[in-house]
Scaffold this active site. Structure first.
Site, PDB file in Angstrom:
ATOM      1  N   VAL A 257       0.872  -1.176   0.000  1.00 18.24           N
ATOM      2  CA  VAL A 257       0.000   0.000   0.000  1.00 18.24           C
ATOM      3  C   VAL A 257       0.903   1.218   0.000  1.00 18.24           C
ATOM      4  CG1 VAL A 257      -2.025  -1.075   1.081  1.00 18.24           C
ATOM      5  CG2 VAL A 257      -0.243  -0.065   2.520  1.00 18.24           C
ATOM      6  N   SER A 258       0.357   2.356  -0.421  1.00 14.26           N
ATOM      7  CA  SER A 258       1.181   3.546  -0.614  1.00 14.26           C
ATOM      8  C   SER A 258       1.471   4.331   0.651  1.00 14.26           C
ATOM      9  CB  SER A 258       0.530   4.472  -1.638  1.00 14.26           C
ATOM     10  OG  SER A 258       0.454   3.824  -2.881  1.00 14.26           O
ATOM     11  N   SER A 259       0.568   4.284   1.631  1.00 11.97           N
ATOM     12  CA  SER A 259       0.799   5.113   2.815  1.00 11.97           C
ATOM     13  C   SER A 259       0.563   4.318   4.092  1.00 11.97           C
ATOM     14  CB  SER A 259      -0.109   6.344   2.797  1.00 11.97           C
ATOM     15  OG  SER A 259      -1.442   5.971   3.019  1.00 11.97           O
TER      16      SER A 259
ATOM     17  N   GLN B 225      -2.985   3.336   5.229  1.00 12.92           N
ATOM     18  CA  GLN B 225      -3.749   2.311   4.513  1.00 12.92           C
ATOM     19  C   GLN B 225      -3.491   0.936   5.134  1.00 12.92           C
ATOM     20  OE1 GLN B 225      -2.099   3.335   0.627  1.00 12.92           O
ATOM     21  NE2 GLN B 225      -4.144   3.924  -0.031  1.00 12.92           N
TER      22      GLN B 225
END
Length: 180
Positions: A8-10, A13
């Site tokens: 996931v990007s962050s 999340q």
């Protein structure tokens, strides 16, 4: 052996959905991380997953964009896996794999589409920023460093490295604040 990779990007999340899907697919080992997918650089868990897989294994991801967002990165990863005798499979996009010529074609096409979507998103973002700037509404990111505090600490005899530790910022940021 099926080896999963989730991303996931962050940090806000959750990886839960990907972990559940990879477990349901029968992955014996899963590598996960919370990192931007713009580049494969600094994606430690991806590097570990690629290093871990052996001939006859299959690297599994839930969606293609979890692995790579550029065609170049995607092809480099697939090339590395292929040279190790490792297959690749994507759960959400059925038929995206490396064990058939059709699967390899789909992999290239979907990789190109993902890169195109990313370029469009960045273009819309730039257009929005330009429009906001023209309207006088865009000021950029709010400053996270108080230059007055940096200068105050320096005047009290504290060195740049100590200031950086005290304020939990990079030393280069200290020098920029002092120069301003």
């Amino acid at each position: 052996m099926l080896v999963g990779y989730g991303r996931v990007s962050s940090s806000s999340q959750s990886l839960d959905i990907q972990n559940e899907a990879l477990a349901a697919a029968g992955c014996d080992k899963v590598f996960t991380e919370k990192m931007s997918g713009r580049s494969t650089i600094d994606r430690e868990q991806l590097a570990m997953a690629i290093d871990f897989v052996r001939e006859g294994d299959t690297l599994v991801v839930t969606r293609l964009d979890r692995l790579a967002r550029s065609v170049g990165d995607l092809h480099r990863i697939i090339e590395t896996l292929t040279s190790k005798g490792v297959e690749f499979r994507c759960l959400a996009q059925q038929g995206v794999n490396t064990d058939s010529s059709t699967g390899r074609l789909m992999l290239s096409v979907l990789g190109a589409v993902a890169m195109f979507e990313n370029d469009l998103r960045l273009e819309r973002q730039r257009e929005g920023i330009e429009k906001a700037k023209r309207a006088g509404k865009y000021r950029g990111r709010k400053p996270t460093i108080n230059p007055d505090r940096v200068k105050e600490l320096r005047q009290n005899g504290m060195g740049p490295a100590a200031i950086a530790r005290e304020l939990q910022i990079a030393r280069a940021s200290v020098y920029r604040a002092l120069a301003a």
